[in-house]
Motif scaffolding. Structure first.
Motif, PDB file in Angstrom:
ATOM      1  N   SER A 374      45.213  47.625  33.264  1.00 39.40           N
ATOM      2  CA  SER A 374      44.310  46.189  34.203  1.00 39.40           C
ATOM      3  C   SER A 374      44.347  44.632  33.098  1.00 39.40           C
ATOM      4  O   SER A 374      44.263  45.454  31.752  1.00 39.40           O
ATOM      5  N   LEU A 375      44.148  43.862  33.439  1.00 38.11           N
ATOM      6  CA  LEU A 375      43.275  42.220  33.217  1.00 38.11           C
ATOM      7  C   LEU A 375      42.177  42.695  33.471  1.00 38.11           C
ATOM      8  O   LEU A 375      41.726  42.581  34.769  1.00 38.11           O
ATOM      9  N   ASP A 376      41.175  42.673  32.430  1.00 41.62           N
ATOM     10  CA  ASP A 376      39.291  41.692  33.177  1.00 41.62           C
ATOM     11  C   ASP A 376      39.598  40.478  33.521  1.00 41.62           C
ATOM     12  O   ASP A 376      40.742  39.451  33.108  1.00 41.62           O
ATOM     13  N   ALA A 377      38.267  40.004  33.431  1.00 35.97           N
ATOM     14  CA  ALA A 377      37.955  38.909  34.058  1.00 35.97           C
ATOM     15  C   ALA A 377      38.307  37.345  32.913  1.00 35.97           C
ATOM     16  O   ALA A 377      38.659  36.619  33.273  1.00 35.97           O
ATOM     17  N   ALA A 378      37.937  38.383  31.041  1.00 35.97           N
ATOM     18  CA  ALA A 378      39.165  37.021  31.239  1.00 35.97           C
ATOM     19  C   ALA A 378      41.128  37.155  30.607  1.00 35.97           C
ATOM     20  O   ALA A 378      40.905  36.787  29.538  1.00 35.97           O
ATOM     21  N   LYS A 379      41.061  38.042  31.416  1.00 32.28           N
ATOM     22  CA  LYS A 379      42.676  38.541  31.254  1.00 32.28           C
ATOM     23  C   LYS A 379      42.733  38.715  29.625  1.00 32.28           C
ATOM     24  O   LYS A 379      43.725  39.339  29.353  1.00 32.28           O
ATOM     25  N   VAL A 380      42.224  39.791  29.191  1.00 31.69           N
ATOM     26  CA  VAL A 380      42.649  40.580  28.127  1.00 31.69           C
ATOM     27  C   VAL A 380      42.903  42.532  29.130  1.00 31.69           C
ATOM     28  O   VAL A 380      42.346  42.888  30.001  1.00 31.69           O
ATOM     29  N   ALA A 381      43.694  43.043  28.259  1.00 29.60           N
ATOM     30  CA  ALA A 381      44.691  44.227  28.726  1.00 29.60           C
ATOM     31  C   ALA A 381      43.689  44.723  27.933  1.00 29.60           C
ATOM     32  O   ALA A 381      43.316  45.455  27.206  1.00 29.60           O
ATOM     33  N   TRP A 382      43.004  46.808  29.473  1.00 31.69           N
ATOM     34  CA  TRP A 382      42.840  47.818  29.384  1.00 31.69           C
ATOM     35  C   TRP A 382      44.049  49.147  29.711  1.00 31.69           C
ATOM     36  O   TRP A 382      43.669  48.038  30.748  1.00 31.69           O
ATOM     37  N   TYR A 383      43.622  49.659  28.997  1.00 34.68           N
ATOM     38  CA  TYR A 383      44.819  50.534  28.777  1.00 34.68           C
ATOM     39  C   TYR A 383      44.041  51.836  29.118  1.00 34.68           C
ATOM     40  O   TYR A 383      42.940  52.055  28.164  1.00 34.68           O
TER      41      TYR A 383
END
Length: 388
Positions: A374-383
């Motif tokens: 998923s992408l957070d509000a800053a468009k960083v990916a989390w797995y």
């Protein structure tokens, strides 16, 4: 932290910040996260039939008509092995070294000191990384001979060389940001981008395509092309059944494991799957009794044992990665599960290589439905591990 076994040097060449570098990361065969590995990975027993590599400016015959050359590299991994094959009227060479003055001088010393004055007949290149293809244009022009290469390696190299001097594209910046890089690291990446072509002499404008399964007559013997991928797009190995010799390039190395990375040009790619499939293909198509001539380290026997160990090591690495993803993590957060040495943000070339390999491992699990992203509000990916 429990360390189950000594870390093995993991050296690789990869496109980072627009250039190719060689660095050392940890082995895939070491516990780094403080947990006992679920399986024990044993290193294979390999046979090294030669006392050492040839001295600079000299060659060593390793099979009838096949000679070993060692060239210097200006990296942590300080050498590459090149090979010459007796081609009747002259010598075919396999791989060429990186483009720099030291390599050119080493080639000139070799030509001047060789008692065999027959010319080069053709230049084979296993793949497009600069330590392999860097001097190919210089040699083909010097001797007026053809470059032999697979299509994807030749064309990909031409495309990457075209990046020389350009600014880092937005897609590359987005790739780094999505992995969790800091603004400072990204700015360093911008400044370093576009240096790949500086390590490669201009390739000839035409080439002879190598195809998987093709049989080539080189001198007195027939060699078969065995193509693999994962480390590079269409890597060519050369196998001679009569001589029982495999020129393996970077596909199989005896003491270090090939880098398998995702790059910004194909952020959703699954090169790890391709690399593992290529290991299985080599096991099926090349018998275990060959003498393996690798691009780095020494010639060895024990091909299938080495393939088995590489597969076990990768599975161990993936199991560590799965254990680390019970909670959401960014790409930069999983380095501790994959690499035994710290990856400093300030060392942007190393950070880039670690990011590429970490994304390859994450994408491998993503493609198998084991992870969610998923992408957070800053468009960083989390797995995270997918819910069962």
């Amino acid at each position: 932290m429990t360390i189950a076994r000594r870390a093995e040097a993991h050296a690789f060449s990869a496109r980072v910040a627009g250039e190719t570098l060689t660095c050392n990361l940890s082995s895939r065969e070491v516990i780094v996260d403080g947990l006992e590995d679920p399986i024990s990975v044993q290193k294979p027993t390999l046979l090294y039939p030669f006392e050492g590599p040839p001295a600079r400016g000299q060659t060593l015959e390793v099979a009838p008509g096949v000679h070993w050359i060692r060239m210097p590299l200006p990296y942590a991994l300080n050498h590459i092995n090149l090979w010459t094959i007796d081609d009747g009227t002259g010598w075919a060479i396999v791989d060429t070294g990186v483009r720099n003055e030291e390599t050119a001088l080493a080639w000139r010393e070799l030509f001047a000191g060789s008692p065999d004055k027959r010319p080069l007949t053709r230049v084979f290149v296993t793949h497009m990384h600069p330590d392999h293809v860097g001097m190919a244009g210089w040699l083909t022009r010097k001797f007026g001979v053809r470059l032999w290469m697979t299509r994807l390696e030749y064309l990909t190299c031409r495309v990457m060389v075209s990046d020389t001097g350009r600014e880092a594209p937005d897609d590359a910046i987005e790739f780094c940001h999505r992995a969790g890089w800091s603004p400072a690291a990204i700015e360093t990446y911008r400044a370093r981008f576009g240096n790949f072509g500086k390590h490669i002499h201009a390739l000839p404008d035409s080439y002879r395509r190598l195809c998987d399964g093709e049989e080539l007559r080189i001198g007195a013997n027939t060699w078969r092309v065995v193509v693999g991928s994962g480390h590079s797009p269409e890597h060519a190995c050369l196998y001679c059944p009569d001589l029982k010799v495999l020129i393996s390039g970077d596909q199989i190395l005896p003491r270090i494991s090939s880098n398998v990375s995702v790059h910004p040009t194909e952020p959703d790619g699954d090169p790890m799957s391709n690399w593992l499939a290529s290991l299985g293909k080599l096991r099926r198509e090349v018998p275990d009794d060959v003498l393996v001539l690798p691009a780095h380290n020494e010639c060895f026997r024990g091909l299938h044992a080495r393939i088995d160990a590489l597969e076990r090591g990768q599975e161990t690495s993936l199991k560590r990665l799965r254990r680390s993803l019970n909670e959401p993590k960014r790409v930069i957060d999983v380095f501790g599960a994959l690499f035994a040495r710290p990856i400093a943000e300030a060392d942007v070339p190393l950070l880039g290589m670690a990011t590429g390999e970490a994304v390859a491992c994450l994408n491998y699990l993503m493609h198998r439905g084991e992870l969610s992203r998923s992408l957070d509000a800053a468009k960083v990916a989390w797995y995270q591990l997918a819910s069962s």
